[in-house]
Design an enzyme around this catalytic site. Structure first.
Site, PDB file in Angstrom:
ATOM      1  N   ARG A   1       8.631  -9.149  15.125  1.00  0.00           N
ATOM      2  CA  ARG A   1       9.074  -7.693  14.670  1.00  0.00           C
ATOM      3  C   ARG A   1       7.963  -6.779  15.190  1.00  0.00           C
ATOM      4  O   ARG A   1       6.859  -6.939  15.507  1.00  0.00           O
ATOM      5  CB  ARG A   1       8.600  -7.512  13.193  1.00  0.00           C
ATOM      6  CG  ARG A   1       9.152  -6.519  12.593  1.00  0.00           C
ATOM      7  CD  ARG A   1       9.659  -6.284  11.169  1.00  0.00           C
ATOM      8  NE  ARG A   1      10.020  -5.088  10.403  1.00  0.00           N
ATOM      9  CZ  ARG A   1       9.241  -4.115  10.134  1.00  0.00           C
ATOM     10  NH1 ARG A   1       7.806  -3.971  10.278  1.00  0.00           N
ATOM     11  NH2 ARG A   1       9.667  -2.774   9.977  1.00  0.00           N
TER      12      ARG A   1
ATOM     13  N   HIS B   1       4.989   0.027  -0.072  1.00  0.00           N
ATOM     14  CA  HIS B   1       5.530  -0.566   0.582  1.00  0.00           C
ATOM     15  C   HIS B   1       4.833  -1.882   1.434  1.00  0.00           C
ATOM     16  O   HIS B   1       3.335  -1.629   1.213  1.00  0.00           O
ATOM     17  CB  HIS B   1       5.989   0.180   1.882  1.00  0.00           C
ATOM     18  CG  HIS B   1       5.234   0.919   2.663  1.00  0.00           C
ATOM     19  ND1 HIS B   1       4.738   1.965   2.215  1.00  0.00           N
ATOM     20  CD2 HIS B   1       4.671   0.976   3.833  1.00  0.00           C
ATOM     21  CE1 HIS B   1       3.745   2.560   3.089  1.00  0.00           C
ATOM     22  NE2 HIS B   1       3.998   1.681   3.999  1.00  0.00           N
TER      23      HIS B   1
ATOM     24  N   HIS C   1       0.679  -1.132  -0.100  1.00  0.00           N
ATOM     25  CA  HIS C   1      -0.006  -0.018   0.089  1.00  0.00           C
ATOM     26  C   HIS C   1       0.882   1.218   0.121  1.00  0.00           C
ATOM     27  O   HIS C   1       2.077   1.099   0.306  1.00  0.00           O
ATOM     28  CB  HIS C   1      -0.793   0.201   1.309  1.00  0.00           C
ATOM     29  CG  HIS C   1      -0.216   0.012   2.532  1.00  0.00           C
ATOM     30  ND1 HIS C   1       0.671  -0.949   3.041  1.00  0.00           N
ATOM     31  CD2 HIS C   1       0.055   1.194   3.362  1.00  0.00           C
ATOM     32  CE1 HIS C   1       1.230  -0.420   4.138  1.00  0.00           C
ATOM     33  NE2 HIS C   1       0.928   0.812   4.384  1.00  0.00           N
TER      34      HIS C   1
HETATM   35  C1  LIG Z   1      -7.321  -1.087   4.507  1.00  0.00           C
HETATM   36  C2  LIG Z   1      -7.080   0.203   5.062  1.00  0.00           C
HETATM   37  C3  LIG Z   1      -6.374   0.178   6.092  1.00  0.00           C
HETATM   38  C4  LIG Z   1      -5.963   1.444   6.248  1.00  0.00           C
HETATM   39  C5  LIG Z   1      -7.280   2.219   5.849  1.00  0.00           C
HETATM   40  C6  LIG Z   1      -7.461   1.311   4.622  1.00  0.00           C
HETATM   41  O1  LIG Z   1      -9.006   1.229   4.038  1.00  0.00           O
HETATM   42  C7  LIG Z   1      -6.696   1.905   3.575  1.00  0.00           C
HETATM   43  C8  LIG Z   1      -5.299   2.400   3.905  1.00  0.00           C
HETATM   44  C9  LIG Z   1      -4.945   1.911   5.254  1.00  0.00           C
HETATM   45  C10 LIG Z   1      -3.886   2.758   5.888  1.00  0.00           C
HETATM   46  C11 LIG Z   1      -2.281   2.538   5.467  1.00  0.00           C
HETATM   47  C12 LIG Z   1      -1.661   3.490   6.545  1.00  0.00           C
HETATM   48  C13 LIG Z   1      -1.904   3.592   7.932  1.00  0.00           C
HETATM   49  O2  LIG Z   1      -1.465   2.399   8.599  1.00  0.00           O
HETATM   50  C14 LIG Z   1      -3.373   3.731   8.203  1.00  0.00           C
HETATM   51  C15 LIG Z   1      -3.860   3.807   9.565  1.00  0.00           C
HETATM   52  C16 LIG Z   1      -3.892   4.488   7.263  1.00  0.00           C
HETATM   53  O3  LIG Z   1      -4.202   5.713   7.590  1.00  0.00           O
HETATM   54  O4  LIG Z   1      -4.297   3.974   6.082  1.00  0.00           O
HETATM   55  C17 LIG Z   1      -4.080   2.659   7.422  1.00  0.00           C
HETATM   56  C18 LIG Z   1      -5.640   2.321   7.664  1.00  0.00           C
HETATM   57  C19 LIG Z   1      -5.849   1.311   8.864  1.00  0.00           C
HETATM   58  O5  LIG Z   1      -5.150   0.244   9.171  1.00  0.00           O
HETATM   59  O6  LIG Z   1      -7.208   1.428   9.334  1.00  0.00           O
HETATM   60  O1  LIG Z   2       5.478  -2.228  10.106  1.00  0.00           O
HETATM   61  C1  LIG Z   2       5.891  -1.368   9.466  1.00  0.00           C
HETATM   62  O2  LIG Z   2       7.267  -1.235   9.176  1.00  0.00           O
HETATM   63  C2  LIG Z   2       5.352  -0.857   8.201  1.00  0.00           C
HETATM   64  C3  LIG Z   2       3.549  -0.714   8.466  1.00  0.00           C
HETATM   65  C4  LIG Z   2       2.860  -0.077   7.534  1.00  0.00           C
HETATM   66  O3  LIG Z   2       3.259   0.188   6.395  1.00  0.00           O
HETATM   67  C5  LIG Z   2       1.601   0.817   8.357  1.00  0.00           C
HETATM   68  O4  LIG Z   2       1.483   0.538   9.303  1.00  0.00           O
HETATM   69  O5  LIG Z   2       1.306   1.460   7.497  1.00  0.00           O
HETATM   70 FE   LIG Z   3       2.422   2.050   5.649  1.00  0.00          FE
END
Ligand SMILES: C=C1C[C@]23C[C@@]1(O)CC[C@H]2[C@@]12CC[C@H](O)[C@@](C)(C(=O)O1)[C@H]2[C@@H]3C(=O)O
Ligand SMILES: O=C(O)CCC(=O)C(=O)O
Ligand SMILES: [Fe+2]
Length: 330
Positions: free
Chosen positions: A267, A257, A200
């Site tokens: 981890r 990533h 993502h």
């Molecule tokens: C599948 C998902 C988890 C996420 C919200 C989403 O719908 C798409 C983006 C995901 C992400 C990736 C970066 C961060 O870890 C996060 C907190 C964010 O802001 O976008 C996560 C979201 C999540 O884990 O709720």
């Molecule tokens: O665990 C990590 O180093 C990355 C996890 C990540 O990409 C995220 O939480 O959005």
């Molecule tokens: Fe991330």
């Protein structure tokens, strides 16, 4: 070039086999004690990979290791104890499910905002608060160096969005337990290692991550090659996120990533996600654009982008929805 072997995270050298990215010499390392070099190297890293490591960052290492200890103690609690903080909704504890749209991973995590800590452990919450504040300041310093490196004024043009009292900050503590059982080794998109966190890009402006000494994080280079990021528990890894790609009109690349798990070692990662206030309008900065250069993206608020993001699967290329070429009439 280094990629992962089939079974394990053992790197194998394929530089001669694949004619791709042979000029990738490793993750860029930015020394914050030399700001004049740092600003230029940072801009280069953001343009090429959207990813770099910072050293001499000034965040006290005692704070980092104390928070790691408390984090481990939390994840070492019994499942019923941890489940008291479930469901995340969207903040709190969760295991195996990521987001609300069907994504899963070999992971458990705690998700919270800077002033909304989900557990009632005072030591844990005050360490987390102090850590988030220190890393937010680091984020502002990095964004100011980026503005300086891009030669745009004022220097606070990006950092003001993180220092705003309404900044939308998210903090995440991830635990990837060892994954010894091949039946649980979900794989995806040509990745033969079990997936901890699927591929993502992060939606915010920047993400600042620190992990323990277990490897697992991988980034995708512009040609589609995945490369492992060697762990370094004393440094921070910085991601360019989607909003920074938009405000720089595509000059900086939001880095794709993912995390693969280890067969034997667990981890831990701690990630600060720097988002602007929800009502902040996001569009390419005019001061950065060349004469006649067109904006690649439609204007949106962070609230609109975030709402869209949270309705999509992890791997979706969300920026393309706001790209003028893909959606000329949006
Ligand atoms: C599948 C998902 C988890 C996420 C919200 C989403 O719908 C798409 C983006 C995901 C992400 C990736 C970066 C961060 O870890 C996060 C907190 C964010 O802001 O976008 C996560 C979201 C999540 O884990 O709720
Ligand atoms: O665990 C990590 O180093 C990355 C996890 C990540 O990409 C995220 O939480 O959005
Ligand atoms: Fe991330």
């Amino acid at each position: 070039m280094v990629i992962l072997s089939q079974d394990q995270n053992k790197p194998i050298n394929l530089a001669n086999k694949l004619n791709k990215n042979t000029n990738f010499t490793g993750i860029p390392v930015i020394d914050l004690s030399c700001p004049d070099d740092a600003k230029n190297l940072m801009v280069k890293a953001c343009q090429e990979y959207g990813f770099f490591k910072v050293i001499n960052h000034g965040v006290p290492l005692w704070l980092v290791s104390e928070l790691e200890k408390e984090t481990m103690a939390f994840f070492n609690m019994s499942q019923p104890e941890k489940d008291k903080y479930y469901p995340p909704n969207p903040l709190g504890y969760c295991s195996k499910t990521i987001g609300l749209n069907g994504d899963t991973g070999w992971i458990e995590y705690l998700l919270f905002t800077s002033n909304n800590f989900p557990t009632n452990n005072k030591t844990f919450s005050s360490l987390a608060k102090e850590y988030v504040e220190a890393v937010r300041k680091l984020g502002c310093e990095i964004l100011e160096l980026m503005a300086d490196g891009l030669k745009i004024e004022p220097k606070s043009v990006f950092s003001r969005m993180l220092s705003d009292e309404k900044a939308d900050t998210i903090f995440r503590l991830n635990h990837y337990p060892p994954c010894p059982n091949p039946n649980q080794r979900a794989t995806t998109n040509g990745c033969r290692n079990p997936i901890g966190f699927g591929e993502h890009t992060d939606p915010q402006l920047i993400s600042i991550a620190r992990s323990n000494t277990t490897s697992g994080l991988q980034i995708c280079l512009p040609d589609g090659t995945w490369v492992p990021v060697p762990p370094d528990h004393t440094s921070f890894f910085v991601n360019v996120d989607d909003l920074l790609q938009v405000v720089t009109n595509g000059r900086f690349k939001s880095v794709r990533h993912r995390v693969v798990t280890d067969r034997l070692k667990s981890r831990i990662s701690m990630i600060y996600f720097g988002g602007p206030p929800l009502m902040e309008k996001i569009s390419p900065l005019r001061s950065l654009m060349d004469p006649g250069e067109e904006s690649l993206y439609h204007e949106f608020t962070w609230f609109e982008y975030k709402s869209y993001t949270y309705r999509t699967r992890l791997a979706v290329d969300r920026l393309s929805f706001f790209h003028k070429r893909s959606h000329p009439l949006v």
